[in-house]
Design a protein around this motif. Sequence first.
Motif, PDB file in Angstrom:
ATOM      1  N   ASN A  48      34.023  88.745  -1.780  1.00 16.94           N
ATOM      2  CA  ASN A  48      32.772  88.785  -2.541  1.00 16.94           C
ATOM      3  C   ASN A  48      32.424  87.323  -2.844  1.00 16.94           C
ATOM      4  O   ASN A  48      33.284  86.575  -3.328  1.00 16.94           O
ATOM      5  CB  ASN A  48      32.994  89.590  -3.832  1.00 16.94           C
ATOM      6  CG  ASN A  48      31.761  89.659  -4.704  1.00 16.94           C
ATOM      7  OD1 ASN A  48      31.120  88.645  -4.983  1.00 16.94           O
ATOM      8  ND2 ASN A  48      31.427  90.856  -5.171  1.00 16.94           N
TER       9      ASN A  48
ATOM     10  N   ARG B 148      24.791  90.458  -5.520  1.00 21.72           N
ATOM     11  CA  ARG B 148      26.040  90.933  -6.133  1.00 21.72           C
ATOM     12  C   ARG B 148      27.272  90.657  -5.279  1.00 21.72           C
ATOM     13  O   ARG B 148      28.384  90.526  -5.798  1.00 21.72           O
ATOM     14  CB  ARG B 148      25.995  92.447  -6.360  1.00 21.72           C
ATOM     15  CG  ARG B 148      24.972  92.917  -7.359  1.00 21.72           C
ATOM     16  CD  ARG B 148      25.374  92.547  -8.787  1.00 21.72           C
ATOM     17  NE  ARG B 148      24.460  93.155  -9.718  1.00 21.72           N
ATOM     18  CZ  ARG B 148      24.786  94.130 -10.563  1.00 21.72           C
ATOM     19  NH1 ARG B 148      26.015  94.574 -10.604  1.00 21.72           N
ATOM     20  NH2 ARG B 148      23.874  94.631 -11.372  1.00 21.72           N
TER      21      ARG B 148
ATOM     22  N   THR C 204      20.927 101.423  -0.757  1.00 21.44           N
ATOM     23  CA  THR C 204      21.105 100.063  -1.242  1.00 21.44           C
ATOM     24  C   THR C 204      19.856  99.251  -0.911  1.00 21.44           C
ATOM     25  O   THR C 204      18.860  99.801  -0.454  1.00 21.44           O
ATOM     26  CB  THR C 204      22.384  99.439  -0.616  1.00 21.44           C
ATOM     27  OG1 THR C 204      22.686  98.233  -1.301  1.00 21.44           O
ATOM     28  CG2 THR C 204      22.241  99.169   0.867  1.00 21.44           C
TER      29      THR C 204
ATOM     30  N   GLN D 205      37.419 102.211  -3.626  1.00 23.07           N
ATOM     31  CA  GLN D 205      37.891 101.159  -4.533  1.00 23.07           C
ATOM     32  C   GLN D 205      37.187 101.237  -5.887  1.00 23.07           C
ATOM     33  O   GLN D 205      36.060 101.721  -5.985  1.00 23.07           O
ATOM     34  CB  GLN D 205      37.700  99.778  -3.921  1.00 23.07           C
ATOM     35  CG  GLN D 205      36.261  99.341  -3.787  1.00 23.07           C
ATOM     36  CD  GLN D 205      36.126  97.884  -3.361  1.00 23.07           C
ATOM     37  OE1 GLN D 205      37.056  97.115  -3.502  1.00 23.07           O
ATOM     38  NE2 GLN D 205      34.958  97.518  -2.851  1.00 23.07           N
TER      39      GLN D 205
ATOM     40  N   GLN E 186      34.748  97.316 -10.022  1.00 23.65           N
ATOM     41  CA  GLN E 186      34.728  96.424 -11.197  1.00 23.65           C
ATOM     42  C   GLN E 186      36.123  95.957 -11.578  1.00 23.65           C
ATOM     43  O   GLN E 186      36.320  94.800 -11.939  1.00 23.65           O
ATOM     44  CB  GLN E 186      34.064  97.121 -12.372  1.00 23.65           C
ATOM     45  CG  GLN E 186      32.551  97.113 -12.232  1.00 23.65           C
ATOM     46  CD  GLN E 186      31.865  97.548 -13.514  1.00 23.65           C
ATOM     47  OE1 GLN E 186      32.504  97.672 -14.555  1.00 23.65           O
ATOM     48  NE2 GLN E 186      30.562  97.790 -13.424  1.00 23.65           N
TER      49      GLN E 186
HETATM   50  N1  COA Z   1      23.336  98.875  -3.715  1.00 21.79           N
HETATM   51  C1  COA Z   1      22.467  98.868  -4.740  1.00 21.79           C
HETATM   52  N2  COA Z   1      22.824  99.126  -6.021  1.00 21.79           N
HETATM   53  C2  COA Z   1      24.119  99.399  -6.249  1.00 21.79           C
HETATM   54  C3  COA Z   1      25.066  99.436  -5.234  1.00 21.79           C
HETATM   55  C4  COA Z   1      24.644  99.154  -3.921  1.00 21.79           C
HETATM   56  N3  COA Z   1      25.482  99.154  -2.865  1.00 21.79           N
HETATM   57  N4  COA Z   1      26.271  99.723  -5.766  1.00 21.79           N
HETATM   58  C5  COA Z   1      26.087  99.891  -7.074  1.00 21.79           C
HETATM   59  N5  COA Z   1      24.773  99.675  -7.382  1.00 21.79           N
HETATM   60  C6  COA Z   1      24.147  99.736  -8.707  1.00 21.79           C
HETATM   61  C7  COA Z   1      24.745 100.829  -9.566  1.00 21.79           C
HETATM   62  O1  COA Z   1      24.058 102.041  -9.380  1.00 21.79           O
HETATM   63  C8  COA Z   1      24.540 100.256 -10.944  1.00 21.79           C
HETATM   64  O2  COA Z   1      23.186 100.445 -11.333  1.00 21.79           O
HETATM   65  P1  COA Z   1      22.799 100.688 -12.876  1.00 21.79           P
HETATM   66  O3  COA Z   1      23.220  99.434 -13.587  1.00 21.79           O
HETATM   67  O4  COA Z   1      21.327 100.875 -12.811  1.00 21.79           O
HETATM   68  O5  COA Z   1      23.564 101.891 -13.304  1.00 21.79           O
HETATM   69  C9  COA Z   1      24.742  98.757 -10.749  1.00 21.79           C
HETATM   70  O6  COA Z   1      24.457  98.501  -9.372  1.00 21.79           O
HETATM   71  C10 COA Z   1      26.152  98.281 -11.057  1.00 21.79           C
HETATM   72  O7  COA Z   1      27.084  99.150 -10.432  1.00 21.79           O
HETATM   73  P2  COA Z   1      28.604  98.785 -10.305  1.00 21.79           P
HETATM   74  O8  COA Z   1      29.336  99.853  -9.586  1.00 21.79           O
HETATM   75  O9  COA Z   1      29.074  98.377 -11.668  1.00 21.79           O
HETATM   76  O10 COA Z   1      28.516  97.522  -9.313  1.00 21.79           O
HETATM   77  P3  COA Z   1      29.219  96.134  -9.402  1.00 21.79           P
HETATM   78  O11 COA Z   1      28.359  95.108  -9.966  1.00 21.79           O
HETATM   79  O12 COA Z   1      30.635  96.255  -9.923  1.00 21.79           O
HETATM   80  O13 COA Z   1      29.345  95.795  -7.840  1.00 21.79           O
HETATM   81  C11 COA Z   1      30.998  95.772  -6.112  1.00 21.79           C
HETATM   82  C12 COA Z   1      30.099  96.638  -7.003  1.00 21.79           C
HETATM   83  C13 COA Z   1      31.895  96.692  -5.305  1.00 21.79           C
HETATM   84  C14 COA Z   1      30.109  94.959  -5.195  1.00 21.79           C
HETATM   85  C15 COA Z   1      31.818  94.787  -7.001  1.00 21.79           C
HETATM   86  O14 COA Z   1      32.425  95.514  -8.040  1.00 21.79           O
HETATM   87  C16 COA Z   1      32.856  94.066  -6.243  1.00 21.79           C
HETATM   88  O15 COA Z   1      32.574  93.305  -5.327  1.00 21.79           O
HETATM   89  N6  COA Z   1      34.123  94.233  -6.651  1.00 21.79           N
HETATM   90  C17 COA Z   1      35.222  93.577  -5.983  1.00 21.79           C
HETATM   91  C18 COA Z   1      35.614  94.428  -4.817  1.00 21.79           C
HETATM   92  C19 COA Z   1      36.402  93.669  -3.843  1.00 21.79           C
HETATM   93  O16 COA Z   1      36.322  92.479  -3.738  1.00 21.79           O
HETATM   94  N7  COA Z   1      37.174  94.428  -3.082  1.00 21.79           N
HETATM   95  C20 COA Z   1      37.921  93.904  -2.021  1.00 21.79           C
HETATM   96  C21 COA Z   1      39.140  93.288  -2.521  1.00 21.79           C
HETATM   97  S1  COA Z   1      40.117  93.041  -1.152  1.00 21.79           S
END
Ligand code: COA
Length: 322
Positions: free
Chosen positions: A251, A48, A40, A211, A214
């Motif tokens: 988040n 994010r 990361t 989890q 998205q």
């Molecule tokens: N560090 C860097 N890059 C990351 C990453 C990380 N930890 N996790 C994913 N990415 C990258 C992916 O590889 C992807 O890259 P690409 O576009 O080049 O393919 C991009 O970021 C998007 O990935 P995605 O899995 O769609 O991430 P996201 O934007 O959905 O973020 C979370 C992931 C988990 C942060 C987000 O979905 C989230 O916060 N969801 C809610 C979860 C939550 O609140 N849970 C608790 C509820 S109690």
Amino acid sequence: MTVHLTNPPRSSGSRVAGLGHYQPPTTLTNDDLVAMGVDTNDEWVQSRVGIAERRFAMDETMLDMAVAAASKAMANSGVSPTDVDLVILATCTGKQQVPGGAAELASRLGIDSPGAYDLNAACAGFVYALNAASNTVTSGQAHTVLVVGSEKLTDYVDLMDRGTGIIFADGAGAAVVTASDSVGIGPVVWGSDGDSAGAITTDAETATLRQEGQSVFRWATSKMGDVALQACAAAGLEPSQLAGFVPHQANLRIIDLIAKKLNAPNVVVARDIITSGNTSSASIPIALSKMLERGEIASGAPVLLVGFGAGLTYAGQVILAP
Ligand code: COA
């Protein structure tokens, strides 16, 4: 023959008498996670998720943190162990399935044989526990209830999993609920979506937390704004009358989107996730306890709490600050 059972005298209301929190001293920045091998970077996590750093428990157990937070809440409430009738421990990260931790927590606090049970509604757990405490008090079954949200999520998180390792952290928060002549804890607005149970779950083999980031993000941002508004309406308030808003710290983008839906720019919004990460059931009492310590919310001012998470479960409730 008709038998009439008696009930204890009801209390007209319940209130939060005081809060306390505990966070372990070990702090990890996003760069620290990168140095440990997590795939990361600081810019991605901050933009994010909104987390700059989080606390990890090293030697402390979930119960150690619960004891520390509860001791502070009792001291801040002017309550002694002999006053407490019931202990509710909201957690989803107990070390074992049996026994639950509430009885041992009470014993370590010197509370002599109270009612004691654990409650698992994941990240919504603290609000569920607060509501259970309030109902127990108003029904007359207890005068003083200790409510604790404590989590050692690092026991269940694979640090190398990019979707969870950067998010979850450890800590505990607690509140004391007592009987009151007026209403200090408003009605709960709650619900669940069991069809999405698989969205946040522990792996049956490894017990590791996974989890679907998205879909959880979409669910929280599309539903929790309405829950926030409904909780205000249930308490008879307009959002603009709130002094504070403490949503589950999942988040920063979710927090800001729910706050936008409240459309109450003068309300102080908890953004403790920036320095604490997501501590599940502990996140609301930790964030609220810190806001009170900083003097951001006056005693008696209304604060909206909204918890949401695995289950999926959610619960919102307005309380008056102690
Ligand atoms: N560090 C860097 N890059 C990351 C990453 C990380 N930890 N996790 C994913 N990415 C990258 C992916 O590889 C992807 O890259 P690409 O576009 O080049 O393919 C991009 O970021 C998007 O990935 P995605 O899995 O769609 O991430 P996201 O934007 O959905 O973020 C979370 C992931 C988990 C942060 C987000 O979905 C989230 O916060 N969801 C809610 C979860 C939550 O609140 N849970 C608790 C509820 S109690």
